[in-house]
Design a protein around this motif. Structure first.
Motif, PDB file in Angstrom:
ATOM      1  N   LEU A   6       0.848  -1.189   0.000  1.00 12.05           N
ATOM      2  CA  LEU A   6       0.000   0.000   0.000  1.00 12.05           C
ATOM      3  C   LEU A   6       0.879   1.232   0.000  1.00 12.05           C
ATOM      4  O   LEU A   6       1.785   1.357   0.832  1.00 12.05           O
ATOM      5  CB  LEU A   6      -0.912   0.018   1.232  1.00 12.05           C
ATOM      6  N   TRP A   7       0.601   2.128  -0.940  1.00 11.67           N
ATOM      7  CA  TRP A   7       1.241   3.430  -0.945  1.00 11.67           C
ATOM      8  C   TRP A   7       0.194   4.503  -0.695  1.00 11.67           C
ATOM      9  O   TRP A   7      -0.928   4.427  -1.226  1.00 11.67           O
ATOM     10  CB  TRP A   7       1.891   3.729  -2.304  1.00 11.67           C
ATOM     11  N   THR A   8       0.558   5.500   0.115  1.00 10.47           N
ATOM     12  CA  THR A   8      -0.230   6.721   0.195  1.00 10.47           C
ATOM     13  C   THR A   8       0.550   7.812  -0.525  1.00 10.47           C
ATOM     14  O   THR A   8       1.770   7.908  -0.381  1.00 10.47           O
ATOM     15  CB  THR A   8      -0.511   7.141   1.646  1.00 10.47           C
ATOM     16  N   LEU A   9      -0.160   8.629  -1.289  1.00 13.03           N
ATOM     17  CA  LEU A   9       0.485   9.629  -2.129  1.00 13.03           C
ATOM     18  C   LEU A   9      -0.217  10.970  -1.944  1.00 13.03           C
ATOM     19  O   LEU A   9      -1.433  11.078  -2.137  1.00 13.03           O
ATOM     20  CB  LEU A   9       0.429   9.205  -3.603  1.00 13.03           C
ATOM     21  N   THR A  10       0.564  11.992  -1.562  1.00 12.36           N
ATOM     22  CA  THR A  10       0.025  13.332  -1.386  1.00 12.36           C
ATOM     23  C   THR A  10       1.065  14.358  -1.792  1.00 12.36           C
ATOM     24  O   THR A  10       2.225  14.031  -2.031  1.00 12.36           O
ATOM     25  CB  THR A  10      -0.378  13.606   0.077  1.00 12.36           C
ATOM     26  N   ASP A  11       0.631  15.623  -1.811  1.00 10.34           N
ATOM     27  CA  ASP A  11       1.553  16.732  -2.061  1.00 10.34           C
ATOM     28  C   ASP A  11       2.203  17.231  -0.780  1.00 10.34           C
ATOM     29  O   ASP A  11       2.916  18.232  -0.794  1.00 10.34           O
ATOM     30  CB  ASP A  11       0.820  17.871  -2.754  1.00 10.34           C
ATOM     31  N   GLY A  12       1.946  16.558   0.340  1.00  7.07           N
ATOM     32  CA  GLY A  12       2.514  16.966   1.615  1.00  7.07           C
ATOM     33  C   GLY A  12       1.663  17.926   2.411  1.00  7.07           C
ATOM     34  O   GLY A  12       1.968  18.188   3.582  1.00  7.07           O
TER      35      GLY A  12
END
Length: 319
Positions: A6-12
């Motif tokens: 599982l990866w979570t991906l955001t712009d921070g």
């Protein structure tokens, strides 16, 4: 299962990180967190896939695309491009917030009901995803026990900032302060105040001046010690909240405390529909000097959404 499943991906941005992390936690899956560093020209047009989009987030992410996770959870417009790229390579892709593109490019899109996005693969919720549940609140009480010893009734005061849909200025703070003064004069108690990253400096200083003295507690930044926000929610007998933040209101409404909102009638646009839904459900009331308690049912949409993700995609609670 290893974290790579599982990866979570955001712009921070904190709000996006919090929502992606909350869903991963609710699914019970260890996650590898990606903070994306978008590049031109893809940054401006995300989540549209321009030629060469695999390079949109730098060589590290481009290389990682060769070994995609089983599940990718993205939150925010930049993440929507990343989850599209991962889905094209075999990952199941869940996108949080309206990607401003047809939902068909993701396996599931999770969007607030007040955004009006509808499709067979769109899951809607009232408010936003967050970690606040019974276990989270119990941990907060253990982490900040001193707050539980403050004189009651304890009022958590959550101050956000002005937005495109909601005004918040010094006059508004003066109204909130006067209202709380009347309630404290009538019934006693303590104010536990905190500000957000979006609170303008003048408003931060006003909150500090008002509630810095005993018995009240105020947190305006790292100089005040560890952020007690979780403890404020856990120990509040009532919560007073500005109307500008869907995330902040969603978390306040996940507690067992009645929530009072300053000037909800002044909010415009999609957030106004959110506030109207909360009022119709009886979960919030407009701020007044009485601050009369009312029965509430905690609003905890994250667990419901996680259950739907498990059902639709066959993932979650794996070790």
């Amino acid at each position: 299962m290893t974290p790579a499943h599982l990866w979570t991906l955001t712009d921070g941005h904190a709000g996006n990180v919090r929502q992606a992390d909350a869903l991963a936690r609710a699914l019970g899956m260890p996650a590898q967190a990606w903070t994306l560093q978008p590049r031109a020209p893809w940054k401006a047009l995300a989540p549209r896939r321009l030629p060469g989009a695999a390079r949109a987030f730098g060589p590290g992410f481009a290389q990682a695309l060769a070994t995609p996770p089983r599940l990718a959870i993205g939150c925010g417009r930049q993440a929507a491009l990343a989850t599209r790229l991962l889905r094209a390579r075999g990952a199941q892709a869940v996108q949080i917030l309206d990607p401003r593109l047809a939902p068909k490019y993701w396996d599931l899109v999770i969007a607030p009901a007040h955004d009006g996005l509808r499709a067979a693969n769109v899951l809607t919720l009232l408010g936003s995803l967050h970690p606040v549940d019974a276990a989270w609140l119990a941990q907060a009480r253990a982490a900040f026990p001193a707050l539980g010893a403050l004189p009651g009734p304890r009022t958590a005061l959550l101050i956000g900032g002005p937005s495109a849909h909601a005004r918040l200025d010094l006059d508004d703070l003066a109204t909130i302060f006067a209202t709380l003064d009347a309630a404290l004069h009538a019934h006693g108690g303590t104010v536990m105040a905190t500000v957000s990253r979006r609170t303008p400096p003048a408003l931060v200083e006003a909150v500090r001046r008002r509630y810095a003295g005993a018995p009240h507690r105020v947190w305006t930044g790292a100089q005040d010690g560890p952020n007690p926000y979780a403890g404020l929610l856990a120990f509040a007998d009532r919560i007073v909240c500005t109307a500008d933040s869907v995330n902040m209101l969603s978390e306040a409404c996940a507690t067992s405390a009645p929530v009072f909102v300053h000037a909800p009638q002044r909010v415009a646009g999609r957030p106004a529909r959110f506030l109207a839904a909360l009022q119709a459900r009886g979960r919030i009331a407009a701020l007044d000097e009485e601050l009369a308690p009312f029965p509430v049912t905690p609003l905890r949409e994250t667990a419901r959404i996680a259950a739907l993700v498990r059902e639709r995609l066959g993932v979650g609670n794996e070790a």
